[in-house]
Each structure stands twice: as structure tokens, then as C-alpha cells.
Design a protein around this motif. Structure first.
Motif, short mmCIF file in Angstrom:
data_model
loop_
_atom_site.label_atom_id
_atom_site.label_comp_id
_atom_site.label_asym_id
_atom_site.label_seq_id
_atom_site.Cartn_x
_atom_site.Cartn_y
_atom_site.Cartn_z
N SER A 6 0.85 -1.19 0.00
CA SER A 6 0.00 0.00 0.00
C SER A 6 0.88 1.23 0.00
O SER A 6 1.97 1.22 0.57
N ARG A 41 -10.23 5.09 -0.65
CA ARG A 41 -10.46 4.81 -2.07
C ARG A 41 -10.34 6.09 -2.90
O ARG A 41 -9.61 6.16 -3.89
N MET A 84 -6.74 7.47 -3.01
CA MET A 84 -5.86 6.76 -3.93
C MET A 84 -6.19 7.11 -5.38
O MET A 84 -5.30 7.27 -6.21
N GLN A 85 -7.48 7.23 -5.66
CA GLN A 85 -7.87 7.59 -7.03
C GLN A 85 -7.40 9.00 -7.37
O GLN A 85 -6.92 9.25 -8.47
N VAL A 122 -6.84 1.41 -8.46
CA VAL A 122 -7.76 0.79 -7.51
C VAL A 122 -8.59 -0.20 -8.31
O VAL A 122 -9.38 0.19 -9.17
N THR A 123 -8.38 -1.49 -8.05
CA THR A 123 -9.14 -2.52 -8.77
C THR A 123 -10.15 -3.13 -7.82
O THR A 123 -10.16 -2.85 -6.62
N SER A 141 -8.76 -4.59 -4.65
CA SER A 141 -7.89 -3.77 -3.79
C SER A 141 -8.40 -3.75 -2.35
O SER A 141 -9.60 -3.59 -2.11
N ILE A 158 -11.53 -1.25 -0.37
CA ILE A 158 -11.46 0.00 -1.12
C ILE A 158 -11.71 -0.20 -2.62
O ILE A 158 -11.98 0.75 -3.34
N GLY A 159 -11.65 -1.46 -3.09
CA GLY A 159 -11.91 -1.74 -4.50
C GLY A 159 -13.40 -1.81 -4.83
O GLY A 159 -13.79 -1.70 -5.99
N ASN A 168 -17.01 -0.63 -5.42
CA ASN A 168 -17.44 0.72 -5.77
C ASN A 168 -18.83 1.11 -5.26
O ASN A 168 -19.24 2.25 -5.41
#
Lengths: 476, 476
Positions: free
Chosen positions: B232, B285, B288-289, B295-296, B299, B331-332, B334
Motif C-alpha cells: 500500500s 479509495r 488513492m484515485q 484501484v481494482t 484492492s 477500497i476496491g 465501488n
């Protein structure tokens, strides 16, 4: 090309302890111009002024397993606002609040992973002034590659360091010879470093051993006979916390004392520096008596006093420009004028034996720019390199310019040095004269010098005593 | 009788590094009463409140050659005004100036030669409020012998520790068993200490090796499978400098999210703590974006969440009252409501396996006094004792009282924890709910979390997203 630390600079890093950070400080008080002055502008000023001075953007990178001295490398993540910090004093923002703040700031070691300096922009001062406090590590300011930050900030015509880059390095001083003997090729460097880390003591102590090993005699140490300083309440293990007190006195008072107490054929032999040391002597005497400690006729406090030994107009402020005088301050002597003349005699002897041409301690005052901070740094370097056992305390007195200076329109009102403490040295005194005043910065261990404010009062009393003592040009 | 440090307390001292000071902090903002409140009064309050708590006047004395753990000894030179300090913020004294000040204060290690705590009385706040900042070392606050300083200051009816002295110590927790296995008689203590000092890692890591050696299985570590946390951007070497950001949110917002998103038969399964963790998940999330990091769907960020496992009205706030939950924050994922339900499910599993009787994280709210600071300290102890490789960050969420509290007539307006960072853990999040609000304290490494302010914005955005996401009681 690798930019490796000199032996002395590296030694300052190796011997640093958490309770004995090896940085030099300055406290400057400014009157802002009518249009004001703020933190953002100060950040910009510092950014500009350090631009030509690589050391202020470089950090130390140790060599693995300490096979060689560390190197200076550019700090690729250089972060100006980390180094230049905004702070404020609690109300009423008087000298006491400033002193407390300075004591806390100075107690903290610099971050070894970043360039080795910090500057604080301090708001909330009484009367609308602001303060700037600087902290610069002793490993940085060798006069050749870097001058002190306060020197850079104050002088708008500071000679950028890259203009000097082509000049030859000055002749190595005794100090550098000692240091090279210590950490150079004369003896196994790893063994010395191990010795230093094992607590053998400070650089000078290690140097003395190295010197003994190789049979060389270093004149600075020879002068003092290398005998340990007398025992003193100033010398006790030093903790991590500090006290700091500022004292402002009038330069004219010292001048008057000199002219009154030195009539006759000795008139040229007594310097302002001697009068200042006599004042400190009287203050230490009074402080010890107030503490109820015994003061007999033979009582002494040995001070290490860094003195400049280059003449006149040169601008090479390097380690080579300084030498150490060891002066036994006669605190047992009860006549103020006798104290002065004993000090004057001892200083003259020391300076003459240190330098082919006797120079007075004021000789650097004509150097361009605001040189005192750099001279204080060089004095601190010398103080740390000499064995602490040879003196009870370090006193650095640097004459500054006698007209007002400015930084971007803000007038410099007061300027106080903060000298680092040494191992088992609970007090360090720095002085700067500037624009008609003499500014004392007293830095003390929080426990050993719990009564540092009393010592400050004693300085004022000792000066008053000298001013009122009967004149005598024939006292010795 | 020698008052020796427990194995865990000693371990906190041994593994402390200059860049990773092991103290826990709190930031509290107060509205002074009409008659005012000042530093001198604060010093008196602190002096009174610590009077019955010996740890606050004791320092650590190491045993020569580390033959045994250090002992607590009374500090005969105890110096209250060293520990209780007066400070001020630069104008305008807003949250930003306070955050900068907290970041600097928290970056500095405590002085090991003195009692291991400091408190700052901070003036110059906007709107006439004042702030109190506390720093207490993790070796001090074990709940039995000392509670956190902020806990002592706030609660006027705090139970004096000497009333508890006769009570039996609580059953040792898993944590203490691990620690005892590490530094006790199971294996050679000198070897373990050597291992710790050689950089084997943190206490938990050493503990794991010890446990493997003796063939014991510790349920806490078994629960997470002892597999390392995913990589991370939160995890990088930590420097000495910090950033600190405070975020205030409304407790009602979390309540509304819970009631809107958990209709039907799952309504009792989702806690406020789950909604808070879902908010943090959404914030990480978004952060990071915004950084442009991938972010998959798979993740995860693994959080170590200390949870209290004693029920109801007990007042034994000790290490034994806390257990570690390891939660993979999705976090992946949505869909905000899916994140919430995944977290809720994972938390329930963890708590049930940790405790015979499932308790919710809010169960300590009814304890007398202002317990959150002590709970944060216990959470930090647990976080530091667990191997850092098992999680990406530590999140401590402590529910506090929902009515206003006072200290000597000054109303506590806001209260933020400051959780310590771990080795290669660039972020630590602490939360306290109090009087209708939830207060986030984000503590970050100055470099790794250079954009910590962005993460704070993302927390507000993530909460807003949860509030506006379509309700769904049947989302899993």
C-alpha cells in the motif's frame, strides 16, 4: 565527485548526544517596516539567501559500516517550509516568553535526515516586533563551504559562496591538524571512531590521545599545560532541557570602564573584550556567593575564549581564523580593577603565543556583512573540538557592526547568540556587540543552572560595580 | 520493593526509535468560563490531578547491562513546569495553525530522563478558546497503574488509583501472554532484546517468533492467518517529521446512514463503528484515485482496529480489555453500501472469535469519566505490540460521552486523538465521538502523507456519499 565531510565535521556528528545537540543558535529581534513583514515573506527571503549555498539544501549520508566519513548529498525532497517555521509567543510576548521558547527550541536536536538547520519566525512579541531564531549544526558552518544562516539573512550584500569557490583553501589551523591527526590516516580511523562512540569524550580528548601517540605537540594544548580545569558548580552532567536568558548592556559602559581603569602606560593593553570578561568574572563571583558556595582568594573559573587571529579586512571566516585562549577568571579576587588587569594580562599572553602578530579580538569587526553569527559558529566549533576538561565554560564574544542593519526593510533591534553546551558543561555564554549595545545570550542546563536568571542579574550588577569602582591606572 | 516495568512496557522502550516515538497524544479545545482560565490555573489542575498517580512523577531507570527490565523510580527532581508548558499559535489561530503546532509537538520524543509525559497549554486560538495538548508514553498507560493524562484532566470524579490498588489484576490478555512469551522466561531475555535492537522488528514480530518457538498458537494472530498485509502507498519508511489534520463530523450522520442502509433483519448487525470504518474505506479509495493510483475490484487496505472486549459497566481499562481486529477494508468495491456490509460482516466475525460473548465496540461508553484517552492509549499499545506487517494502518475508534464535559469550568468543545505511527506505517487514524460529534485525528508522516489534507477532504466526501447512496437493507 563525492563531497565528503571533513574529519572535524564528521567528528561533530559522531560525538553528538541526545542531551548535547551540536548546533549554534541566534535570536534576533526586528522592527518591521511600516508596510509590515510576515512569514511568507520571510520564507521567500530565506529561500533566496540560501540559493547559492549548497550546504543548506544538502543532507548527510553516512557511509555503510562507517568505512569512511559521511558525504554531503543533495536533499532531493528538500522542503523549505519544514525548515522555516512559523511560531508565536503566549501573551504578553515579553522577553521571558521569548527566552522560554528559545530554550525549548534549542534543546531539540536537528533531524539528521534533512539539511541541518531550522529557522523560526516568531510572532506575538510585545511592541509589534518579531523575532527570528536560527539553529545551524556545527558540522555545516566551516566558513569555507557555508556561513551561518543568520549571517546570510541579515546581510543583503553577502558574498555568494560560488564566487569564492575558486579560491585556495586557507592554511590548516592547529585545530584542523589535530582533527586530521585524529580521524585521518595517522591511526586506524575505525578505532578512533569506536573510541569516540565508547564515550572517550569529545573531539579534543581523542585528539590529545592521537597527538600523544604520534609524538606531536599541539601548541594550543601546550599553552594551557593540558591540565584539567578546576572543579566548579558549572560542571555537572547535562540533561536534555535548557534555560536561556538574554541580557542587554550598553557598549559605552565597557568603554568608560576601560578609559577610567586604564590610565597611564597600560591604556592600550586593555581591550573591550577584557572588560567584558571582567564583567563575567564579577558576575560568576557574585552568583557563587549568592548560592552560598565558598569563594576564596585562589578561586578560579577557567574559560575557553575563542579569539580571531586574522587581521583587518580579510573575509576568510574559517576554522583557521580562530584560536582558543584559556583564561583563568579570577573570581576569588575581590577588587574589580584587579580582576580586569589580571584578565587583560592573561589574554595578551595567550594571544601573543598563539599568533606571530598580536591582534586584538576586535579585528574582524570590519568584515563585510553581519559576520558575528558565523564567528560564533566557528567559535562553537573550536569549543567543541577542544577537550572539555580543560575549561569550565566557553565564552564567545564577537564584535559586530555599530550601525543599524536591516533585512528587507525590517530593522535588526537586538541580536543574541545561543552557544551549545559541552559534556558536563552546564553553561555557555555568547556575546555580540551591535549598534551601541552588548548582547549576552546565556544558555544553561535546566537543572544545573536552575538560577540562570540570577546570573543574568549578576552580570548587570558586576558591570555597575566596575563602573563605580575607584579608577586606578597603576593597579599592577 | 522494586517497581519493575512489565515485559510489554519495557518492550515499548526498547523498540522506540528517533523517528518512531511511542507516545499517544490528544488535542482538546476548550471554551473558558466567563471569569477566564490561564496557564497558572492549568498547572495547578494538572498538579492536583496527577497527585494520586505515581507514574506521572516517576522516571525510568535502566538496569545496568540490561540484565533485567528497567524499574520505575521517583523523580526526586520532579519539575512540574517542565512538563506543563505554555505556548501560543500564530495569528489567526485557526485549525491550520493548531494542526501545524500539534505535528511539531508530536514529532519529538519524550525525555527519557524524566517522567514520560508533557502537556501544552496553547493560547492564541481564534474565538477565545484555548487548546490543551497531551503526550503520554505508551510504557506508562497500562490502565492499572496509570490512565491517560487527558482522562485525568477532564474527569473531576476520576477514581483515584490508590482506591484500586487492592483489586486483583485482571486475567492476562492474549497480548500480555504474547509479551510474556517474548520477554519472559520462555527464552533467553538478552537474546530477545538483542534481536529487537538489531531491527528484527516490532514487538509482535518478536512475539510471533517466540510463539513459533514454543509451539503455542495465539488466537489473535491465528485469526488473521498471520499473512502479511497487502502492499500500500501508506507503507513506506517513516521520517522524523509529521503532519496532523483534524476532521469534525456529526455523529447523527453515521446514525442516519446506519438506519437508512440497514433496514430489515440485519439492522442490529451493523454498528456505528462499522459506518465509520466504511467512511474511512471510502476516503482511502477516493484518496488513492485522486493520487492516480490503481484501484481494482480486489484492492484492499488492511486495518488493525483495537476493540474493547469487556462488557458494560466495568471500569477496568487495561490491556486485557482490548483485542485486535484485522479488517480488510474493501477500497476496491465501488458501491458504498456494499463496503459497509462487508466491513460489518468482517468485524462481527472477528469480535465473535475474539470473545465468548459478542460485545459491540460501544460498550465502554458508559464507564465513568472521560475514558477515551485511556482507551486510545490502550489501543496504541495493542497496535504497537502487534506485528506491523499484518496491517497497513491502525484505526482506533473510541466512543465517548454524549454530553458536555468540563475542566474547572472550561467546556470541552472538541477532542482529537493523536495515534503513533508504526514502522513503515505512514498513517494512523484515531477517532473519538463526543457530545454529538465524531472527531478524527489523522497523524501522518510528513513525506509519505504529504497530501494528508486531501485525505481529510476525502473523509468528508465519503461520509456525504454514504448519506446519499440509495438505501438497501437487502444488499447482501
Amino acid at each position: 565527485m563525492v563531497n565528503r565531510l571533513g574529519a572535524l565535521d564528521a567528528a561533530f556528528l559522531y560525538v553528538e548526544e541526545s542531551t548535547l545537540p551540536m548546533h549554534v543558535g541566534s535570536v534576533m529581534i526586528f522592527q518591521p517596516p511600516a508596510e509590515g513583514f510576515d512569514y511568507d515573506r520571510f520564507v521567500a527571503v530565506v529561500g533566496d539567501r540560501i540559493a547559492g549555498h549548497a550546504r543548506y539544501r544538502q543532507r548527510i549520508r553516512p557511509v555503510p559500516a562507517r568505512l569512511d566519513n559521511p558525504v554531503w548529498v543533495d536533499d532531493v525532497h528538500f522542503d523549505l517550509t519544514y525548515h522555516v517555521r512559523r511560531s508565536a509567543l503566549p501573551a504578553p510576548g515579553s522577553g521571558i516568553e521569548l527566552e522560554d521558547f528559545v530554550a525549548r527550541i534549542m534543546a531539540r536536536p536537528l533531524d539528521r535526515d534533512r539539511p541541518l538547520w531550522e529557522a523560526y519566525f516568531v510572532e506575538g512579541m510585545a511592541d509589534g516586533t518579531f523575532a527570528i531564531i536560527t539553529k545551524v549544526h556545527q558540522a555545516m558552518v566551516d566558513g569555507i563551504h557555508a556561513v551561518d544562516l543568520a549571517h546570510l539573512i541579515i546581510d543583503p550584500e553577502a558574498v555568494p559562496v560560488d564566487q569564492r569557490a575558486g579560491e585556495p583553501n586557507p592554511e590548516p589551523s592547529h585545530l584542523r591538524l589535530v582533527a586530521d591527526a585524529v580521524l585521518g590516516s595517522v591511526i586506524n580511523p575505525a578505532r578512533v571512531i569506536q573510541g569516540v562512540r565508547a564515550g572517550l569524550g569529545d573531539v579534543g580528548e581523542t585528539g590529545r590521545r592521537a597527538v600523544e601517540t604520534t609524538g606531536r605537540v599541539v601548541s594550543t594544548l601546550a599553552r594551557v599545560g593540558a591540565k584539567p580545569a578546576p572543579s566548579s558548580p558549572l560542571n555537572a552532567p547535562v540533561g536534555a532541557a535548557r534555560r536561556y536568558v538574554m541580557v542587554e548592556t550598553d557598549l559605552d559602559d565597557y568603554r568608560q570602564v576601560r578609559s577610567r581603569l586604564t590610565r597611564g602606560r597600560y591604556v592600550d593593553d586593555v581591550t573591550i573584550n577584557d572588560v567584558i570578561l571582567a564583567t563575567v568574572t564579577g558576575a560568576l563571583r557574585c552568583w557563587m556567593q549568592t548560592r552560598g558556595l565558598p569563594v576564596t582568594g585562589a578561586s578560579k573559573v577557567r574559560a575557553m575564549v575563542p579569539v580571531s587571529i586574522v587581521n583587518g579586512t580579510g573575509d576568510q571566516l574559517t576554522d583557521a581564523a580562530m584560536t582558543a585562549c584559556f583564561i583563568d577568571l579570577p573570581i576569588g579576587e575581590n577588587t574589580p580593577s584587579m580582576r580586569l588587569h589580571q584578565i587583560s594580562f592573561a589574554m595578551r599572553q595567550q594571544i601573543e603565543s598563539a599568533s606571530a602578530e598580536g591582534v586584538d579580538a576586535g579585528s574582524l569587526a570590519s568584515i563585510g556583512g553581519f559576520a558575528p553569527p558565523t564567528l560564533h559558529s566557528l567559535g562553537a566549533r573550536l569549543g567543541s573540538a577542544m577537550s572539555r576538561r580543560l575549561s569550565n565554560l566557553v565564552i564567545t564574544n564577537v564584535p559586530g557592526p555599530q550601525q543599524a542593519l536591516y533585512v528587507e526593510g525590517s530593522r535588526l533591534c537586538e541580536t543574541y547568540p545561543v552557544m551549545p553546551l559541552g559534556r558536563e558543561q552546564g553553561l555557555a555564554i555568547g556575546l555580540t556587540s551591535y549598534d551601541g549595545k552588548v548582547y549576552f545570550g546565556l544558555n544553561g542546563d535546566r537543572e544545573t543552572l536552575a538560577d540562570l536568571g540570577l546570573l543574568a542579574q549578576c552580570i548587570e550588577d558586576a558591570l555597575a560595580e566596575l563602573r563605580t569602582t575607584p579608577g586606578s591606572g597603576r593597579s599592577y
